[in-house]
Design a protein around this motif. Structure first.
Motif, mmCIF file in Angstrom:
data_model
loop_
_atom_site.group_PDB
_atom_site.id
_atom_site.type_symbol
_atom_site.label_atom_id
_atom_site.label_comp_id
_atom_site.label_asym_id
_atom_site.label_seq_id
_atom_site.Cartn_x
_atom_site.Cartn_y
_atom_site.Cartn_z
ATOM 1 N N ALA A 1 0.840 -1.195 0.000
ATOM 2 C CA ALA A 1 0.000 0.000 0.000
ATOM 3 C C ALA A 1 0.879 1.249 0.000
ATOM 4 C CB ALA A 1 -0.913 0.008 1.219
ATOM 5 N N ASP B 1 -2.526 4.867 3.182
ATOM 6 C CA ASP B 1 -3.469 4.091 3.982
ATOM 7 C C ASP B 1 -4.632 3.669 3.092
ATOM 8 O OD1 ASP B 1 -1.900 4.508 6.208
ATOM 9 O OD2 ASP B 1 -3.112 6.177 6.964
ATOM 10 N N VAL B 2 -5.007 2.405 3.151
ATOM 11 C CA VAL B 2 -6.166 1.907 2.406
ATOM 12 C C VAL B 2 -7.274 1.607 3.403
ATOM 13 C CG1 VAL B 2 -7.061 0.115 0.871
ATOM 14 C CG2 VAL B 2 -4.702 0.910 0.604
ATOM 15 N N PRO C 1 -10.665 -1.741 -0.755
ATOM 16 C CA PRO C 1 -9.572 -2.675 -0.475
ATOM 17 C C PRO C 1 -9.812 -4.042 -1.113
ATOM 18 C CG PRO C 1 -10.988 -2.415 1.453
ATOM 19 C CD PRO C 1 -11.407 -1.372 0.470
ATOM 20 N N LYS D 1 -0.261 2.551 5.201
ATOM 21 C CA LYS D 1 0.751 2.914 4.205
ATOM 22 C C LYS D 1 2.059 2.187 4.483
ATOM 23 C CE LYS D 1 2.475 7.167 4.151
ATOM 24 N NZ LYS D 1 2.579 8.621 3.866
ATOM 25 N N CYS E 1 2.171 -4.563 3.663
ATOM 26 C CA CYS E 1 2.025 -5.421 2.488
ATOM 27 C C CYS E 1 1.182 -6.647 2.777
ATOM 28 C CB CYS E 1 3.398 -5.852 1.982
ATOM 29 S SG CYS E 1 4.192 -7.132 2.975
ATOM 30 N N ARG F 1 -6.007 5.346 -4.935
ATOM 31 C CA ARG F 1 -5.546 4.186 -4.173
ATOM 32 C C ARG F 1 -4.529 3.462 -5.054
ATOM 33 N NH1 ARG F 1 -7.659 -1.863 -3.425
ATOM 34 N NH2 ARG F 1 -7.157 -1.704 -5.633
ATOM 35 N N LEU G 1 -1.623 0.461 -5.196
ATOM 36 C CA LEU G 1 -0.933 -0.705 -4.655
ATOM 37 C C LEU G 1 0.230 -1.033 -5.588
ATOM 38 C CD1 LEU G 1 -3.917 -3.069 -3.711
ATOM 39 C CD2 LEU G 1 -2.523 -1.701 -2.142
#
Length: 279
Positions: A132, A135-136, A142, A189, A192, A215, A217
């Protein structure tokens, strides 16, 4: 596994790379969108951005992740445990899965089939690491995984190869989706998730109130050193999947690049320069 400053710098670069890729496609500079983006389910406000090795911010992030955290040891130990040589796992994908507000929830799917290409069923043909870059939270869509579905039995149920025989009339797929536990990737953040891409999963709907908040990744995959082809095409670009760059080689060359003070735009690593691109 990725410090905040590195995550921020990498995300800034990737958001800009996405914008430049879209502009080049719209202007006709790039004819084939696959040069910059991989196919992705439900691609409205969502993309799978291909990332090159070469740019310092990418190399710095990969160097930190693979040399200063547990990720290299984790990948190697999994493949070692099945009789392979984990250090010889080859990088197969290097991408960023990105979405903005308005992206719909994906259908549940697996990124790889359970065709074990001659391996024991439990042995993964690939391992993927999602990181990430912010922050997700729940509003950002998500990823949701269904643990324990990286096997033939679960895929047969999901794809309705076998019937549900409990007399309820419910399909085997609906029963699996209803009864199996889920894991939601609300990641801070820099943190993983490492998973077998045969695992059933999906990205959620992005309903974030800020339409400009992406967002992102960052992800990479290493394929099992005991297989030539893992059963699915690479989502990566820039020749990475064809470079046959092993985990050990990549770590060694990234360490060289981290120490180099090149003035000619090269990485300082002859091996990395062979696959480096600077879009």
């Amino acid at each position: 596994i990725l410090p905040g400053t590195l995550a921020d710098d990498l995300k800034e670069y990737l958001v800009d790379l996405r914008a430049r890729g879209k502009a080049d496609i719209e202007s006709g500079i790039i004819i084939d969108s696959q040069e910059r983006f991989a196919d992705v389910l439900l691609n409205q406000n969502r993309c799978d951005l291909k990332i090159p090795l070469g740019p310092k911010v990418v190399n710095d992030a990969m160097h930190h992740i693979l040399s200063k955290t547990c990720i290299r040891t984790l990948i190697e130990s999994v493949y070692d445990s099945y009789g392979g040589e984990g250090s010889q796992a080859e990088i197969y994908e290097l991408n960023s899965f990105m979405s903005n507000s308005g992206a719909r929830r994906q259908l549940v799917h697996a990124d790889n089939s359970c065709d074990t290409v001659g391996l024991p069923e439990a042995e993964p043909v690939m391992l993927t690491c999602f990181i990430a870059l912010q922050d997700v939270d729940k509003t950002m869509g998500p990823t949701t995984w269904i643990p324990g579905t990286h096997n033939v039995k679960s895929h047969d149920q999901f794809y309705e190869v076998v019937a549900n025989d409990d007399g309820s009339g419910e399909s085997s797929k609906d029963k699996l989706l209803r009864t199996r536990k889920k894991a939601e990737g609300t990641l801070p953040k820099g943190s993983c998730a490492v998973f077998d891409p045969r695992t059933l999963h999906c990205a959620g709907a992005n309903v974030c109130a800020d339409p400009n908040l992406t967002r992102a990744l960052f992800y990479f995959s290493f394929k099992n050193p005991r297989v030539e082809y893992p059963g699915c095409p690479s989502t990566g670009g820039y020749g990475i999947a064809d470079a046959k760059l092993t985990l050990k080689e990549l770590c060694d060359e990234l360490a060289i690049a981290a120490k180099a003070k090149s003035t000619d735009g090269s990485t300082g690593s002859e091996r990395l320069d062979q696959v480096a691109c600077y879009p």
